[in-house]
Design a protein around this motif. Structure first.
Motif, PDB file in Angstrom:
ATOM      1  N   MET A 102       0.823  -1.213   0.000  1.00 39.05           N
ATOM      2  CA  MET A 102       0.000   0.000   0.000  1.00 39.05           C
ATOM      3  C   MET A 102       0.860   1.268   0.000  1.00 39.05           C
ATOM      4  SD  MET A 102      -3.090   1.321   0.128  1.00 39.05           S
ATOM      5  CE  MET A 102      -4.032  -0.126   0.477  1.00 39.05           C
ATOM      6  N   GLY A 103       1.953   1.239   0.722  1.00 32.91           N
ATOM      7  CA  GLY A 103       2.804   2.427   0.826  1.00 32.91           C
ATOM      8  C   GLY A 103       3.282   2.937  -0.518  1.00 32.91           C
ATOM      9  N   ARG A 104       3.612   2.037  -1.424  1.00 38.67           N
ATOM     10  CA  ARG A 104       4.088   2.463  -2.752  1.00 38.67           C
ATOM     11  C   ARG A 104       2.998   3.207  -3.510  1.00 38.67           C
ATOM     12  NH1 ARG A 104       7.167  -3.007  -4.606  1.00 38.67           N
ATOM     13  NH2 ARG A 104       8.864  -2.859  -3.108  1.00 38.67           N
ATOM     14  N   ALA A 105       1.772   2.688  -3.469  1.00 40.00           N
ATOM     15  CA  ALA A 105       0.665   3.348  -4.168  1.00 40.00           C
ATOM     16  C   ALA A 105       0.354   4.696  -3.529  1.00 40.00           C
ATOM     17  CB  ALA A 105      -0.570   2.452  -4.161  1.00 40.00           C
ATOM     18  N   VAL A 106       0.381   4.761  -2.188  1.00 40.99           N
ATOM     19  CA  VAL A 106       0.101   6.017  -1.482  1.00 40.99           C
ATOM     20  C   VAL A 106       1.146   7.073  -1.846  1.00 40.99           C
ATOM     21  CG1 VAL A 106      -0.006   7.099   0.807  1.00 40.99           C
ATOM     22  CG2 VAL A 106      -1.149   4.914   0.411  1.00 40.99           C
ATOM     23  N   VAL A 107       2.410   6.676  -1.855  1.00 38.03           N
ATOM     24  CA  VAL A 107       3.477   7.616  -2.220  1.00 38.03           C
ATOM     25  C   VAL A 107       3.284   8.104  -3.653  1.00 38.03           C
ATOM     26  CG1 VAL A 107       5.959   7.799  -2.707  1.00 38.03           C
ATOM     27  CG2 VAL A 107       5.168   6.789  -0.556  1.00 38.03           C
ATOM     28  N   ARG A 108       2.922   7.210  -4.550  1.00 40.81           N
ATOM     29  CA  ARG A 108       2.723   7.601  -5.961  1.00 40.81           C
ATOM     30  C   ARG A 108       1.588   8.609  -6.085  1.00 40.81           C
ATOM     31  NH1 ARG A 108       4.092   9.707 -10.077  1.00 40.81           N
ATOM     32  NH2 ARG A 108       3.636   8.822 -12.117  1.00 40.81           N
ATOM     33  N   VAL A 109       0.492   8.382  -5.360  1.00 44.34           N
ATOM     34  CA  VAL A 109      -0.619   9.344  -5.399  1.00 44.34           C
ATOM     35  C   VAL A 109      -0.153  10.683  -4.828  1.00 44.34           C
ATOM     36  CG1 VAL A 109      -2.955   9.887  -4.595  1.00 44.34           C
ATOM     37  CG2 VAL A 109      -2.391   7.553  -5.274  1.00 44.34           C
ATOM     38  N   GLY A 110       0.631  10.646  -3.766  1.00 44.59           N
ATOM     39  CA  GLY A 110       1.182  11.888  -3.207  1.00 44.59           C
ATOM     40  C   GLY A 110       2.026  12.635  -4.229  1.00 44.59           C
ATOM     41  N   GLU A 111       2.810  11.896  -4.997  1.00 42.76           N
ATOM     42  CA  GLU A 111       3.605  12.530  -6.064  1.00 42.76           C
ATOM     43  C   GLU A 111       2.684  13.165  -7.111  1.00 42.76           C
ATOM     44  OE1 GLU A 111       7.424   9.470  -5.865  1.00 42.76           O
ATOM     45  OE2 GLU A 111       5.907   9.210  -7.425  1.00 42.76           O
ATOM     46  N   LEU A 112       1.605  12.482  -7.442  1.00 42.37           N
ATOM     47  CA  LEU A 112       0.664  13.024  -8.435  1.00 42.37           C
ATOM     48  C   LEU A 112      -0.028  14.282  -7.917  1.00 42.37           C
ATOM     49  CD1 LEU A 112      -0.880   9.622  -9.594  1.00 42.37           C
ATOM     50  CD2 LEU A 112       0.680  11.086 -10.909  1.00 42.37           C
ATOM     51  N   ALA A 113      -0.171  14.388  -6.601  1.00 40.43           N
ATOM     52  CA  ALA A 113      -0.831  15.557  -6.000  1.00 40.43           C
ATOM     53  C   ALA A 113       0.095  16.767  -5.870  1.00 40.43           C
ATOM     54  CB  ALA A 113      -1.383  15.178  -4.626  1.00 40.43           C
ATOM     55  N   LEU A 114       1.382  16.583  -6.139  1.00 39.05           N
ATOM     56  CA  LEU A 114       2.314  17.722  -6.033  1.00 39.05           C
ATOM     57  C   LEU A 114       1.796  18.908  -6.833  1.00 39.05           C
ATOM     58  CD1 LEU A 114       5.825  16.044  -6.268  1.00 39.05           C
ATOM     59  CD2 LEU A 114       4.885  17.325  -4.353  1.00 39.05           C
ATOM     60  N   GLY A 115       1.851  20.072  -6.234  1.00 38.08           N
ATOM     61  CA  GLY A 115       1.397  21.287  -6.908  1.00 38.08           C
ATOM     62  C   GLY A 115      -0.047  21.641  -6.625  1.00 38.08           C
TER      63      GLY A 115
END
Length: 191
Positions: free
Chosen positions: A73-86
């Protein structure tokens, strides 16, 4: 002993102030009559930009191989966080409904945005998207269900007072229900 008592007293004072503030807000909002939408329910706030962002982020998680229950789960959560940048910071997003005519804290709508976040809604949204991505045909309703499950005591939305207002309470409730794992003790945290 005196230091422990002082810490407890300080925490209780902060908690009392927060309680009084919330009670005053709740009492003021009760004075406003409730109106409902045509279906009789208040539903999640989202516009086309939020829905488009969710669809794009779900596609990205699938493309990156992060939309599986077998993936950590952590990998997917981090990826979504990256997509939310900005995405801009949006303060008080969960209380904005109270300013609307006819709003009542007794019927709190499920508020969810992906075009702006406060600190807690960012955490909730990244987790909710990562969980929803593991479903075969995830969409806004799946995302919203995950938000509701995390945001409210026991996963039940029953007005303003059922919301987990403190992040520490959010963690404890979610950990108790198996939605998150409190890593604090494993990392050496002490109360």
């Amino acid at each position: 002993m005196a230091l422990s008592h002082l810490r407890t007293h300080r925490l209780m004072s902060i908690s009392r102030r927060a309680f009084v503030r919330d009670a005053v807000l709740f009492a003021a909002a009760l004075a406003v009559p409730t109106t409902l939408d045509a279906s009789g329910l208040l539903t999640s706030f989202a516009d086309d930009a939020d829905r488009a962002r969710l669809a794009a982020w779900l596609r990205t998680l699938r493309r990156d191989g992060l939309a599986s229950a077998r993936t950590p789960m952590g990998r997917a959560v981090v990826r979504v966080g990256e997509l939310a940048l900005g995405a801009p910071y949006r303060p008080n997003t969960l209380e904005q409904y109270l300013a609307a005519p006819g709003a009542s804290p007794l019927r709190e709508p499920l508020t969810a945005y992906l075009t702006g976040f406060d600190c807690v809604t960012l955490v909730e949204s990244t987790l909710a998207i990562a969980r929803a991505a593991a479903l075969p045909r995830a969409g806004w309703d799946d995302f919203a269900r995950e938000i509701e499950r995390m945001r409210y005591r026991g996963g039940v939305r029953a007005g303003y007072t059922s919301r987990l207002h403190y992040f520490s309470e959010w963690i404890a409730d979610s950990a108790r229900r198996g939605l998150v794992r409190d890593l604090g003790p494993e990392l050496g945290a002490v109360e």
